[in-house]
Enzyme design. Structure first.
Site: not given
Ligand code: 13P
Length: 226
Positions: A7, A9, A86, A88, A153, A159, A189
């Site tokens: 991914n 991003k 996701h 985010e 996730e 991250g 990660s």
């Protein structure tokens, strides 16, 4: 065979994608390789060995929704996968399970495969709510979906360099396996140093990789660790 999805991003460039694909084209692997890129890179150099995915999609099929991209448009680009929900997107764009579900349905209707993401926050984990949060996200986000990939996730592992322990991943994936027969990915990660162990856990069918999917030097060791 494992699914190894990157991914990107808002990272990378057309040139970097071209060079990543050239490198991946040369390696010998049985795994299903996917790179999810920004919309502007969907129409990139094609490869039979690497599938391209998008990172989001509109809930709408067409119309006056400035800035949105429909699932049909993504399909037209030659992409095969779309990440939906996701963390985010859930966090910064207030995407609810219902919105994620609508997006995933549009993706499937357009002949693409949704990669539906779920994961608990650190506060939810510390409050002992991991399983209830995940169950709620999985059942509501995948309602009526006949086919999809599910990515677990944990938000606190994205991250941050913190990875869930082998036991935590095993426990959550075992729990999700009782809810769905979809292929299950772990993300958060993931890097070459931990990917082999993660992908050997029961009910882990692959990984969804952020930062370590951007450069061949980081991504190749993950692919080779299967
Ligand atoms: P990192 O691998 O950078 O933690 O990101 C994970 C992720 O968000 C993949 O979708």
């Amino acid at each position: 065979m494992k699914i190894i999805a990157g991914n990107w991003k808002i990272n990378g460039s057309v040139a970097e994608l071209d060079s990543m694909i050239s490198v991946l084209n040369e390696i010998d692997t049985e795994n299903n390789l996917i790179i999810c890129v920004p919309f502007t890179m969907l129409n990139c150099k094609k490869s039979d060995r690497i599938s391209i995915g998008a990172q989001d999609v509109s809930t709408h099929e067409h119309g006056a929704y400035t800035g949105e991209v429909s699932a049909k448009m993504i399909a037209e680009s030659g992409a095969k996968y779309v990440i939906v929900g996701h963390s985010e997107r859930r966090q910064y764009h207030n995407e609810t399970n219902d919105i994620v579900n609508q997006k995933a349905l549009r993706v499937l209707e357009s002949g693409l495969m949704p990669i539906v993401c779920v994961g608990e926050t650190l506060d939810q984990k510390n409050a002992g709510q991991t399983f209830s949060v995940i169950e709620n996200q999985v059942t509501e986000s995948t309602n009526g979906l006949e086919n999809y990939i599910l990515a677990y996730e944990p938000v606190w592992a994205i991250g941050t360099g913190l990875t869930a322990t082998t036991q935590e991943i095993a426990d959550v994936h075992e729990y999700i396996r009782k809810l769905t027969s979809a292929n299950l990915l772990y993300g958060g990660s993931v890097k070459g140093a931990n990917s082999g162990e993660i992908m050997s856990i029961l009910n882990v069918d692959g990984v969804l990789v952020g930062g370590a999917s951007l450069k061949p030097d980081d991504f190749l060791p993950i692919i080779k660790s299967v």
